[in-house]
Design a protein around this motif. Sequence first.
Motif, PDB file in Angstrom:
ATOM      1  N   TYR A  37      38.978  41.085  51.310  1.00 11.86           N
ATOM      2  CA  TYR A  37      37.598  41.416  50.954  1.00 11.86           C
ATOM      3  C   TYR A  37      37.573  41.994  49.536  1.00 11.86           C
ATOM      4  CZ  TYR A  37      33.483  44.469  50.706  1.00 11.86           C
ATOM      5  OH  TYR A  37      32.357  45.134  50.295  1.00 11.86           O
ATOM      6  N   ALA A  38      38.502  42.911  49.256  1.00 17.02           N
ATOM      7  CA  ALA A  38      38.603  43.472  47.906  1.00 17.02           C
ATOM      8  C   ALA A  38      39.083  42.427  46.911  1.00 17.02           C
ATOM      9  CB  ALA A  38      39.541  44.675  47.908  1.00 17.02           C
ATOM     10  N   ASN A  39      40.054  41.625  47.323  1.00 21.16           N
ATOM     11  CA  ASN A  39      40.585  40.607  46.412  1.00 21.16           C
ATOM     12  C   ASN A  39      39.579  39.503  46.113  1.00 21.16           C
ATOM     13  OD1 ASN A  39      43.098  41.758  46.025  1.00 21.16           O
ATOM     14  ND2 ASN A  39      44.019  40.702  47.777  1.00 21.16           N
ATOM     15  N   GLY A  40      38.643  39.265  47.054  1.00 23.07           N
ATOM     16  CA  GLY A  40      37.605  38.288  46.766  1.00 23.07           C
ATOM     17  C   GLY A  40      36.826  38.664  45.525  1.00 23.07           C
ATOM     18  N   MET A  41      36.513  39.957  45.383  1.00 19.14           N
ATOM     19  CA  MET A  41      35.847  40.425  44.172  1.00 19.14           C
ATOM     20  C   MET A  41      36.814  40.434  42.991  1.00 19.14           C
ATOM     21  SD  MET A  41      33.172  41.278  42.584  1.00 19.14           S
ATOM     22  CE  MET A  41      31.911  41.467  43.838  1.00 19.14           C
ATOM     23  N   ASN A  42      38.076  40.777  43.234  1.00 12.56           N
ATOM     24  CA  ASN A  42      39.058  40.756  42.149  1.00 12.56           C
ATOM     25  C   ASN A  42      39.148  39.376  41.507  1.00 12.56           C
ATOM     26  OD1 ASN A  42      40.089  43.428  42.058  1.00 12.56           O
ATOM     27  ND2 ASN A  42      41.346  43.047  43.864  1.00 12.56           N
ATOM     28  N   LEU A  44      36.661  37.186  41.338  1.00 13.95           N
ATOM     29  CA  LEU A  44      35.407  36.899  40.639  1.00 13.95           C
ATOM     30  C   LEU A  44      35.295  37.652  39.318  1.00 13.95           C
ATOM     31  CD1 LEU A  44      32.914  37.083  43.654  1.00 13.95           C
ATOM     32  CD2 LEU A  44      33.493  35.033  42.351  1.00 13.95           C
ATOM     33  N   LEU A  45      35.842  38.858  39.269  1.00 14.40           N
ATOM     34  CA  LEU A  45      35.554  39.749  38.152  1.00 14.40           C
ATOM     35  C   LEU A  45      36.079  39.291  36.792  1.00 14.40           C
ATOM     36  CD1 LEU A  45      35.937  43.202  39.920  1.00 14.40           C
ATOM     37  CD2 LEU A  45      33.870  42.303  38.837  1.00 14.40           C
ATOM     38  N   PRO A  46      37.337  38.872  36.660  1.00 12.89           N
ATOM     39  CA  PRO A  46      37.796  38.543  35.301  1.00 12.89           C
ATOM     40  C   PRO A  46      36.917  37.521  34.588  1.00 12.89           C
ATOM     41  CG  PRO A  46      39.680  38.759  36.755  1.00 12.89           C
ATOM     42  CD  PRO A  46      38.458  38.818  37.633  1.00 12.89           C
ATOM     43  N   GLU A  47      36.603  36.403  35.251  1.00  8.90           N
ATOM     44  CA  GLU A  47      35.759  35.388  34.616  1.00  8.90           C
ATOM     45  C   GLU A  47      34.306  35.844  34.525  1.00  8.90           C
ATOM     46  OE1 GLU A  47      36.238  32.435  33.095  1.00  8.90           O
ATOM     47  OE2 GLU A  47      38.382  32.851  33.181  1.00  8.90           O
ATOM     48  N   GLY A  48      33.846  36.559  35.548  1.00 10.38           N
ATOM     49  CA  GLY A  48      32.469  37.046  35.513  1.00 10.38           C
ATOM     50  C   GLY A  48      32.227  38.003  34.367  1.00 10.38           C
ATOM     51  N   GLU A  49      33.182  38.906  34.139  1.00  9.18           N
ATOM     52  CA  GLU A  49      33.023  39.875  33.058  1.00  9.18           C
ATOM     53  C   GLU A  49      33.085  39.177  31.698  1.00  9.18           C
ATOM     54  OE1 GLU A  49      32.253  42.777  33.997  1.00  9.18           O
ATOM     55  OE2 GLU A  49      33.460  43.547  35.634  1.00  9.18           O
ATOM     56  N   ASP A 101      45.401  31.132  41.881  1.00  8.00           N
ATOM     57  CA  ASP A 101      45.008  30.256  40.778  1.00  8.00           C
ATOM     58  C   ASP A 101      44.029  29.142  41.158  1.00  8.00           C
ATOM     59  OD1 ASP A 101      46.469  31.769  39.042  1.00  8.00           O
ATOM     60  OD2 ASP A 101      48.205  30.435  38.977  1.00  8.00           O
ATOM     61  N   PRO A 102      44.220  28.438  42.278  1.00  5.08           N
ATOM     62  CA  PRO A 102      43.272  27.350  42.587  1.00  5.08           C
ATOM     63  C   PRO A 102      41.834  27.829  42.738  1.00  5.08           C
ATOM     64  CG  PRO A 102      45.278  27.087  43.859  1.00  5.08           C
ATOM     65  CD  PRO A 102      45.360  28.438  43.211  1.00  5.08           C
ATOM     66  N   PHE A 103      41.628  28.967  43.383  1.00  2.48           N
ATOM     67  CA  PHE A 103      40.255  29.460  43.530  1.00  2.48           C
ATOM     68  C   PHE A 103      39.728  30.009  42.217  1.00  2.48           C
ATOM     69  CE2 PHE A 103      36.807  32.280  44.785  1.00  2.48           C
ATOM     70  CZ  PHE A 103      36.109  31.458  45.664  1.00  2.48           C
ATOM     71  N   VAL A 104      40.569  30.690  41.452  1.00  2.00           N
ATOM     72  CA  VAL A 104      40.142  31.209  40.156  1.00  2.00           C
ATOM     73  C   VAL A 104      39.707  30.062  39.246  1.00  2.00           C
ATOM     74  CG1 VAL A 104      40.942  32.362  38.050  1.00  2.00           C
ATOM     75  CG2 VAL A 104      41.477  33.345  40.286  1.00  2.00           C
ATOM     76  N   ALA A 105      40.359  28.907  39.357  1.00  4.92           N
ATOM     77  CA  ALA A 105      39.959  27.747  38.556  1.00  4.92           C
ATOM     78  C   ALA A 105      38.529  27.325  38.892  1.00  4.92           C
ATOM     79  CB  ALA A 105      40.920  26.584  38.798  1.00  4.92           C
ATOM     80  N   THR A 212      32.551  35.165  49.859  1.00  6.49           N
ATOM     81  CA  THR A 212      33.003  34.766  51.195  1.00  6.49           C
ATOM     82  C   THR A 212      34.007  33.630  51.123  1.00  6.49           C
ATOM     83  OG1 THR A 212      30.866  35.442  52.131  1.00  6.49           O
ATOM     84  CG2 THR A 212      32.238  33.974  53.458  1.00  6.49           C
ATOM     85  N   ARG A 213      33.741  32.655  50.265  1.00  3.48           N
ATOM     86  CA  ARG A 213      34.693  31.546  50.102  1.00  3.48           C
ATOM     87  C   ARG A 213      36.022  32.054  49.568  1.00  3.48           C
ATOM     88  NH1 ARG A 213      34.013  27.943  46.507  1.00  3.48           N
ATOM     89  NH2 ARG A 213      35.180  26.317  47.607  1.00  3.48           N
ATOM     90  N   GLY A 214      35.969  33.038  48.674  1.00  2.00           N
ATOM     91  CA  GLY A 214      37.195  33.615  48.153  1.00  2.00           C
ATOM     92  C   GLY A 214      38.013  34.296  49.230  1.00  2.00           C
ATOM     93  N   ILE A 215      37.350  35.041  50.108  1.00  2.00           N
ATOM     94  CA  ILE A 215      38.068  35.704  51.208  1.00  2.00           C
ATOM     95  C   ILE A 215      38.703  34.663  52.120  1.00  2.00           C
ATOM     96  CG2 ILE A 215      37.844  37.237  53.201  1.00  2.00           C
ATOM     97  CD1 ILE A 215      35.383  38.479  51.778  1.00  2.00           C
TER      98      ILE A 215
END
Length: 289
Positions: A37-42, A44-49, A101-105, A212-215
């Motif tokens: 749950y925490a990592n799902g936001m982790n 999202l954050l680098p690219e979002g910021e 990496d695949p999801f971050v992409a 949710t998809r990230g989790i």
Amino acid sequence: MTAYDTDKVALAARDVSWDWTELPMHYFDSDAFATHYANGMNMLLPEGEVFFVDVFRKALPLIRDEAVREDVIGFIGQEATHSSSHQSLLVHLNSIGLDTDPFVAQIQWFFRHLLGDRDLTGRRAHSWLLERVAIVAALEHFTSYLGDWGLNAHAWDDALDPRVLDLFRWHLAEEVEHRHVAFDLFTHLDGGYLRRVRAWLISAPTLAILWTRGIRYLMSVDPELDQKDRRIRFRDVRRAWRKGLMPSPWSLARMFVEYFRPGYHPSHYGSTSQAVAYLASSPAARAAG
């Protein structure tokens, strides 16, 4: 009448860093769901910021108010540091076998292409920039809420690894510290209620879906989970919110409708003095001087 915390401070980036050596895979309550749950936001954050920073840099030439300009410059510095700090945690998680990496992409595609620059000129280019400023303001509504919630989430104190706890609380304290900036910039450049509401109605469900998809993705590739445990179970979600590890659905619902209020301002969330007090005690911020 609602009381608002209107105190403001000069915004400056802090050169923080963390040593993630020997951080366990499940660092949040020794629980896979809570951790991811925490990592799902982790994720999202680098690219979002980076997206926030890019949009606000493009908006700088349009600012006519020096106070707004100074706040935006401070905001840009803080958001850039948020991106690199959460990226350092992702690097560690990848090093211990959690392949993000695949999801971050996919997140990179979302922010860089779907919400990125378009081949537009004139009024259309200006309108697209305003739409993205409105999206940042909408997302910062959520981070303002989360900043206030996280600084007061006492269940985190014993459930989170101290280093991750400091990363989260440092970030959330700065979110409270600069919670007014994105909304004030949007108000300065446009302020239209319909644009504001449209941006929130797009941003809120999109954030929920991506998170949710990230989790789900992380649970599916977690090398320490058995096959039968690689899914989100309602009882795990309920356990997390009942323990105070994540906001309750009712708290999130109140936050969601708050943005529709015509007199809304993000100073409603959090206390600047509480945020500054945490930043004065944060191990990473103190080490950064």
